[in-house]
Design a protein around this motif. Structure first.
Motif, PDB file in Angstrom:
ATOM      1  N   GLU A  86       0.851  -1.178   0.000  1.00  0.00           N
ATOM      2  CA  GLU A  86       0.000   0.000   0.000  1.00  0.00           C
ATOM      3  C   GLU A  86       0.897   1.242   0.000  1.00  0.00           C
ATOM      4  N   SER A  87       0.326   2.377  -0.325  1.00  0.00           N
ATOM      5  CA  SER A  87       1.122   3.615  -0.366  1.00  0.00           C
ATOM      6  C   SER A  87       1.728   3.958   0.988  1.00  0.00           C
ATOM      7  N   TYR A 114       8.708   1.931   1.329  1.00  0.00           N
ATOM      8  CA  TYR A 114       7.998   2.866   2.214  1.00  0.00           C
ATOM      9  C   TYR A 114       7.815   4.188   1.462  1.00  0.00           C
ATOM     10  N   ASP A 115       6.786   4.261   0.618  1.00  0.00           N
ATOM     11  CA  ASP A 115       6.555   5.445  -0.218  1.00  0.00           C
ATOM     12  C   ASP A 115       6.403   6.731   0.591  1.00  0.00           C
ATOM     13  N   THR A 116       5.747   6.644   1.757  1.00  0.00           N
ATOM     14  CA  THR A 116       5.423   7.850   2.519  1.00  0.00           C
ATOM     15  C   THR A 116       6.384   8.068   3.688  1.00  0.00           C
ATOM     16  N   ARG A 117       7.593   7.546   3.594  1.00  0.00           N
ATOM     17  CA  ARG A 117       8.570   7.753   4.666  1.00  0.00           C
ATOM     18  C   ARG A 117       8.771   9.254   4.881  1.00  0.00           C
ATOM     19  N   PRO A 137      10.662   6.980  -6.256  1.00  0.00           N
ATOM     20  CA  PRO A 137       9.693   6.166  -7.002  1.00  0.00           C
ATOM     21  C   PRO A 137       8.468   5.877  -6.137  1.00  0.00           C
ATOM     22  N   LYS A 138       7.326   5.696  -6.772  1.00  0.00           N
ATOM     23  CA  LYS A 138       6.097   5.360  -6.058  1.00  0.00           C
ATOM     24  C   LYS A 138       5.709   3.929  -6.415  1.00  0.00           C
ATOM     25  N   ALA A 139       5.652   3.078  -5.408  1.00  0.00           N
ATOM     26  CA  ALA A 139       5.384   1.663  -5.628  1.00  0.00           C
ATOM     27  C   ALA A 139       4.019   1.231  -5.104  1.00  0.00           C
ATOM     28  N   GLY A 140       3.332   2.087  -4.356  1.00  0.00           N
ATOM     29  CA  GLY A 140       2.097   1.720  -3.671  1.00  0.00           C
ATOM     30  C   GLY A 140       0.961   1.329  -4.595  1.00  0.00           C
ATOM     31  N   VAL A 187       2.055  -5.677   3.115  1.00  0.00           N
ATOM     32  CA  VAL A 187       3.084  -5.970   2.129  1.00  0.00           C
ATOM     33  C   VAL A 187       2.958  -7.436   1.748  1.00  0.00           C
ATOM     34  N   LYS A 188       3.097  -7.714   0.444  1.00  0.00           N
ATOM     35  CA  LYS A 188       3.027  -9.088  -0.052  1.00  0.00           C
ATOM     36  C   LYS A 188       4.272  -9.363  -0.891  1.00  0.00           C
ATOM     37  N   PHE A 189       4.831 -10.529  -0.706  1.00  0.00           N
ATOM     38  CA  PHE A 189       5.940 -10.994  -1.538  1.00  0.00           C
ATOM     39  C   PHE A 189       5.482 -12.268  -2.233  1.00  0.00           C
TER      40      PHE A 189
END
Length: 197
Positions: A86-87, A114-117, A137-140, A187-189
């Motif tokens: 998630e974001s 951690y997009d929103t660190r 980069p945005k991964a959320g 988080v999913k792997f």
């Protein structure tokens, strides 16, 4: 009718195929070994209070705060990971951890998810306190790939197959376990592979 010799040979072949098919131990034709099998936590220890869900070919962390820590140590390698976050998810892949019972950015190299660190220079793709990202980069909200190379003191992180988001030198830690973090959000792997160098 099968002879006893044919039956023994067939049993041996079936046993060998079953043994080789164990996902967490299988080495692929490209030299990468699967570290997660999506059905068990073989090869991993749990530390902390995070909730880990295994199934459907994935490992999911959905509650803080803890880690899955590999039972093996690794030194020089390439890691290929596929993750969904998630974001606002706080997660990461930690490498060369010095203490398998005390995993953090001061005892390991932390490759952030951690997009929103709050300190954006060390957001997703950064190696915390070693290599900043710019732009961030945005991964959320979608599946991403991450490739982490650790060879001696050189580290490189490539996101989604094309963009090198971190490239740096650091020589504090030589080897150690790998850890997956669940520190907030989901988080999913669905893939985590390693190839020794």
């Amino acid at each position: 009718m099968k002879t006893l010799k044919q039956s023994i040979a067939a049993f041996s072949l079936t046993s060998a195929l079953l043994f080789c098919a164990t996902p967490a131990q299988a080495q692929n034709s490209d030299g990468f070994e699967d570290l997660i099998d999506g059905v068990s936590l073989n090869g991993w220890n749990i530390i902390g209070t995070a909730n880990w869900v295994i199934g459907k070919g994935m490992v999911e962390g959905n509650k803080p705060n803890g880690f899955l820590v590999s039972t093996k140590n690794y030194q020089n390698f390439i890691i290929k990971a596929e993750f969904w976050a998630e974001s606002n998810t706080n997660s990461g892949i930690f490498i060369r951890c010095q203490d398998p019972n005390k995993v953090n950015q001061y005892t390991c190299y932390e490759i952030n998810i951690y997009d929103t660190r709050p300190e954006q220079a060390y957001a997703t793709g950064a190696i915390v306190d070693v290599a900043k990202v710019d732009p961030v980069p945005k991964a959320g909200g979608r599946w991403n790939t991450m490739e982490i190379t650790a060879k001696g003191s050189h580290f490189k992180v490539v996101l989604n197959g094309a963009v090198t988001v971190a490239d740096a030198q650091d020589s504090r830690y030589q080897d150690g376990p790998i850890a997956l973090q669940s520190a907030g959000g989901i988080v999913k792997f669905r893939k985590l592979q390693i190839k020794p160098l």
